[in-house]
Design a protein around this motif. Sequence first.
Motif, PDB file in Angstrom:
ATOM      1  N   GLY A  73      -4.980  29.130 -55.818  1.00  0.00           N
ATOM      2  CA  GLY A  73      -4.123  29.930 -54.958  1.00  0.00           C
ATOM      3  C   GLY A  73      -3.412  29.152 -53.872  1.00  0.00           C
ATOM      4  N   ALA A  74      -3.549  27.814 -53.888  1.00  0.00           N
ATOM      5  CA  ALA A  74      -2.973  26.998 -52.819  1.00  0.00           C
ATOM      6  C   ALA A  74      -1.451  26.965 -52.885  1.00  0.00           C
ATOM      7  CB  ALA A  74      -3.523  25.573 -52.898  1.00  0.00           C
ATOM      8  N   ASN A  75      -0.839  26.854 -51.715  1.00  0.00           N
ATOM      9  CA  ASN A  75       0.594  26.610 -51.623  1.00  0.00           C
ATOM     10  C   ASN A  75       0.850  25.120 -51.768  1.00  0.00           C
ATOM     11  OD1 ASN A  75       1.480  29.373 -50.853  1.00  0.00           O
ATOM     12  ND2 ASN A  75       0.237  28.963 -49.039  1.00  0.00           N
ATOM     13  N   VAL A  76       1.926  24.765 -52.471  1.00  0.00           N
ATOM     14  CA  VAL A  76       2.219  23.358 -52.736  1.00  0.00           C
ATOM     15  C   VAL A  76       3.609  23.012 -52.216  1.00  0.00           C
ATOM     16  CG1 VAL A  76       2.550  21.593 -54.509  1.00  0.00           C
ATOM     17  CG2 VAL A  76       0.742  23.312 -54.784  1.00  0.00           C
ATOM     18  N   THR A  77       3.671  21.977 -51.400  1.00  0.00           N
ATOM     19  CA  THR A  77       4.951  21.416 -50.965  1.00  0.00           C
ATOM     20  C   THR A  77       5.193  20.135 -51.743  1.00  0.00           C
ATOM     21  OG1 THR A  77       4.775  22.324 -48.723  1.00  0.00           O
ATOM     22  CG2 THR A  77       6.253  20.455 -49.040  1.00  0.00           C
ATOM     23  N   ILE A  78       6.321  20.084 -52.447  1.00  0.00           N
ATOM     24  CA  ILE A  78       6.688  18.893 -53.219  1.00  0.00           C
ATOM     25  C   ILE A  78       7.777  18.174 -52.428  1.00  0.00           C
ATOM     26  CG2 ILE A  78       7.493  18.008 -55.427  1.00  0.00           C
ATOM     27  CD1 ILE A  78       6.677  20.672 -56.688  1.00  0.00           C
ATOM     28  N   LEU A  79       7.481  16.943 -52.030  1.00  0.00           N
ATOM     29  CA  LEU A  79       8.369  16.195 -51.130  1.00  0.00           C
ATOM     30  C   LEU A  79       8.895  14.934 -51.790  1.00  0.00           C
ATOM     31  CD1 LEU A  79       9.510  15.473 -48.258  1.00  0.00           C
ATOM     32  CD2 LEU A  79       7.289  14.369 -47.825  1.00  0.00           C
ATOM     33  N   HIS A  80      10.192  14.721 -51.640  1.00  0.00           N
ATOM     34  CA  HIS A  80      10.781  13.427 -51.994  1.00  0.00           C
ATOM     35  C   HIS A  80      11.592  12.955 -50.798  1.00  0.00           C
ATOM     36  CE1 HIS A  80      12.442  10.146 -54.329  1.00  0.00           C
ATOM     37  NE2 HIS A  80      13.643  10.477 -53.885  1.00  0.00           N
ATOM     38  N   VAL A  81      11.375  11.694 -50.428  1.00  0.00           N
ATOM     39  CA  VAL A  81      12.049  11.127 -49.256  1.00  0.00           C
ATOM     40  C   VAL A  81      13.025  10.044 -49.699  1.00  0.00           C
ATOM     41  CG1 VAL A  81      11.749  10.024 -47.015  1.00  0.00           C
ATOM     42  CG2 VAL A  81       9.966  11.566 -47.885  1.00  0.00           C
TER      43      VAL A  81
END
Length: 281
Positions: free
Chosen positions: A30-38
Amino acid sequence: MIQNILIAVAGLGKCERMLKLLMEIPTIQGANVTILHVVTPQVSAELMAEKLTAGGQILADAIEYLKLDPAKVNVRLKQGDPKDTVCQIADEENSDLIIMGSRGLNRLESILSNSVSQYVFQLTSRPMLLVKDDVDIRRINRIMVGYNNSPDAQASLKLALSLLRDIKGSQLILIQVKSDKKAADAVSNPETDPILAPAVSEAKRQGVAYKCIVTAGDPGKEICKYAEDLNVDLITIGSPERRPSIAKSLPDLDRLLGGSLSDYVRVKAPCPVLLNRSTAS
């Protein structure tokens, strides 16, 4: 409990595979996921535009591969220094776990090559899962906890149990490395060792199968050796904060130079490593 995960991506690789397997664990589903590209600053606007377009495709590929619930996913494409940006986004998203790839560089190599994952670990107070390029990624079934009586080790135990308790056939491996070989040899039953006994009691209470090891020697070498011998899927160890408050915005040179347990295990472990601090649990 892990409710918010931040994964930094740079093209499909082992980090995405690791997250995909983690998301199969009931307590994480149930976790929220932030997918980041810099994207780092470029010399021209044209080149920056190209990098941003490529970054957008990297994010799109990650989303397609992970196949997560769209309502639980937050996609971030940012410009800036990756080291600072990952820490910033982790704070903004109140991340309970940061997942990053690592080349497993040791000692001065991390500084000279400007290792992003190593610097992020120095500057964040949050649990961080490092996935080296040269390790196998498997479903989590056996987790090793490097255990002593520190708050950071206790936080690692708590996190390991939260992952294992709903996995059928899972096993917690508790390892304590003593400095005195005679003291280690004198332990006839590791379960009754004064340091491990409370952890054993908690594992029993949560219904998690366990194995106890008491040994002596260099802690990092012993942990990595037993992890390989026992085919461990994940190592989690505490990494205490030693810097004074005034220096917490700066890297910990002891870790960067390879003088700490966490640095040795990060580099030498045969599986992914989850580095934990009690202040973040």
